[in-house]
Design a protein around this motif. Sequence first.
Motif, PDB file in Angstrom:
ATOM      1  N   LEU A  16       0.834  -1.214   0.000  1.00  0.00           N
ATOM      2  CA  LEU A  16       0.000   0.000   0.000  1.00  0.00           C
ATOM      3  C   LEU A  16       0.859   1.250   0.000  1.00  0.00           C
ATOM      4  CD1 LEU A  16      -2.763  -0.951   2.588  1.00  0.00           C
ATOM      5  CD2 LEU A  16      -3.089  -0.560   0.168  1.00  0.00           C
ATOM      6  N   ALA A  17       1.869   1.250   0.875  1.00  0.00           N
ATOM      7  CA  ALA A  17       2.717   2.447   0.981  1.00  0.00           C
ATOM      8  C   ALA A  17       3.522   2.657  -0.292  1.00  0.00           C
ATOM      9  CB  ALA A  17       3.646   2.310   2.177  1.00  0.00           C
ATOM     10  N   SER A  19       2.888   1.644  -3.359  1.00  0.00           N
ATOM     11  CA  SER A  19       2.088   2.081  -4.508  1.00  0.00           C
ATOM     12  C   SER A  19       1.733   3.550  -4.381  1.00  0.00           C
ATOM     13  CB  SER A  19       0.824   1.241  -4.633  1.00  0.00           C
ATOM     14  OG  SER A  19       0.053   1.422  -3.484  1.00  0.00           O
ATOM     15  N   THR A  20       1.499   3.984  -3.136  1.00  0.00           N
ATOM     16  CA  THR A  20       1.153   5.392  -2.937  1.00  0.00           C
ATOM     17  C   THR A  20       2.347   6.290  -3.250  1.00  0.00           C
ATOM     18  OG1 THR A  20      -0.317   4.710  -1.199  1.00  0.00           O
ATOM     19  CG2 THR A  20       0.240   7.027  -1.261  1.00  0.00           C
ATOM     20  N   PHE A  21       3.519   5.877  -2.756  1.00  0.00           N
ATOM     21  CA  PHE A  21       4.690   6.738  -2.949  1.00  0.00           C
ATOM     22  C   PHE A  21       5.184   6.720  -4.394  1.00  0.00           C
ATOM     23  CE2 PHE A  21       4.501   6.862   1.509  1.00  0.00           C
ATOM     24  CZ  PHE A  21       5.232   7.965   1.919  1.00  0.00           C
TER      25      PHE A  21
END
Lengths: 421, 347
Positions: A16-17, A19-21
Amino acid sequence: MTKIKLLFVALLIIILATSTFTACGGDVTSGDEEVTLYVGGSFSLTGAYAEDSAAVLAGFEDYIKYVNETKLLAPWRDTKFPKNVTLELVWRDDELKPDKALTIYDELKAKGMLLFRVSASQTAMPLMDTLMADNMGATTMVSGSYLLTPPKTIFTNYPLYTDELAAIADWFKANWHETRKPKVAYLTADSAPGRSIDIPEMEAYLVNAGFEFVGKQFVPMVPTSPPTTQLAWLKDNNVDLALGWMINPGSQPTIKEAVRLGMGPDLDYKITFGFAAPAHLAVFAPAMGELGNGVLVAGSYPPMSHNEVAGVAFCNELQTKYRPNNKVTHIMYLHGVIEAMLQIDALRTAMTTVDADNLTSKDVLEKGFYTIKNFSTGDITPLLTYGPNDPDGPDEVRIDQVQNGEVVFIGNYPAHHVYAK
Amino acid sequence: MSLPSGVFQQSYGQDMAIFRTKTQWLLLLAFLVLLFLCPLFASDRILTILTIMGISVISVLGLNILTGYCGQISLGQAGFMAAGGYISAVLTAKLGLSFWVALPTAGLGAGIIGIIFGLPSLKIKGFYLIMATVAAHFIIIWVILQFSGITGGANGLSAPRPAIGDFVFRSKGSYFYLTMVITCLAIYCAKNIVRTRVGRAFVAIRDNDLAAEVMGINLWVYKLTAFFLGCVFAGISGSLLVHYYSFASTDHFPFINSVWYLGMLIAGGMGSIAGSIFGVIALKLLDELVTFVGPFLSAVIAPQAAASIGLIMRGLVIALFLIFEPRGLAHRWELIKSYYRHWPFSH
């Protein structure tokens, strides 16, 4: 087992992190010769505008393919797009959520977008200030009066909703033959654009035009039950003309219920319903048939079957070429093409004074959008003109009416710029 | 909360402390340093996400006090946020007051409105109370739209960015700092509220209101206090949101947001301050993941189906938490901490 669970949780968090970054990483898009410029922006593919937005997106896709392949802008235009510039469509679904629209904007700006697309009122309002601060021009498919509240960098190709309804009022008054004043009321969607017509300037315009203003009734944007109460109120107050902003999922059940109650231009209770552009008759008429007789819509486009209109014929050609087996029948496809045309023309115009690889969003706004004058959409809309204090492009309002189940063009009426703030 | 082996408390004060070991203090300090260094390396997008997360955390903390601790289920949180947001916008835009006056006034105003709508909680509970709070949302929005001369009605109201002297919190970084400072204060306040006599009364009411009353807890006072506190947090959150958008519109506080806030509480863990934070982070990250993968998915499946995946995913996550981990991520976090404290022993 516990360790595996923990690892799984850790892995999920990392995915999740990451893909966000990674989504916000900047891309280098320019080179000495070949330059890629981004067009597109935020679309509301979930929610009340999902159907409209999907058609708009399709219009964007096809027009960008056309420009990339041919370097032409439209069959009726001699100007060509620079050969060394390739256009790339970028889009995200904002789900009609303001916070998502903000993060999408930040992401695409970081990617190198020099202009933007705002999907709806809900997402336009929180972005207005940011767009102005960033000198970022944007296109949109909404046309509420809030767009005229400074700052003004969001450009629409519809007339303002208040101007659309004022045009219907003009038409109605011109066809009114009784000696008494006609009674007018709002029957509009309970949402920001629906309520945006409810302003003192609009009421004053109607009164000055010779109407007796009776009041207002609100219906849900997508009603879950027929708005019987609201329609009965119109009847009780002897309203002759009901004006409002509605999308098709709202206007269709409303008119069906009105017909059931015997309300319409040719029914027992004589009343005319006039809606602003999102209630496109090209969608409304085929679905409603003769039940929709007499309904007026202002600010919309010619139906996609009207191939005699150059812009419509062009859009149909685009579909034949790029999606022969998957044609979009929704009228908002035309809107997507127009928005893409405007975005690309803003880029092209700015590139006539600034090199493509040195282009900034300020250049695109000031040397692009602000310089668009008498822009032809192949007669899909009236000519579009923009400027620092002129975000609403057309100065004329097209009015169509359902007659015998068909969409009939009534005429072009002047946009009165009712909302003057 | 369990402690590492060999650590014993010797007084009530130590036992009640939020941080009880030096390691915990160091970890907190490291986290805060990392958080406040974010604007130095994070992009605008990340700062926007974190700012919105911070604002949401404040609102969910309020809901946690009301629902998680006191057991008064509310689906009106977005409405109370709207109340706070509009109070703040009107005070700053129409009356020219400073944001620093408007922010606490927004909290207090929303709190008072919360008390009014909390009155039914004295007579009703459960499903009926949910309906009363749903009504609160729609009444608040209706009132805002009716007083268009003050609130701008459907056209909304421009709200200025906060400022200290000549310094305006205009950049993403500056607003991030503002939000995070207020969020940290809100977390600290919430954590302390639930450790006090009031917090214990809330828990007693949640677990069995009849027994709580028999024990001498004044239900009338404490239920309304819970509504007041929950709505104060919502009001402050709404104020921060409106000034971040520089615009107040009723469309920014849709009813569905209240549902998602409750979903965040479920995913994070009701009755846990950390749970409020975890829940917001989890669902907001899920949101961003969906936004990011949406265009790629649309190449595989129909665009509209790909787009709707956001709603499906959020609904699914909440349902899965309700079934498999009703105590939320906070409970999972406690298990993880406990596991590593005892490692290599299983108990």
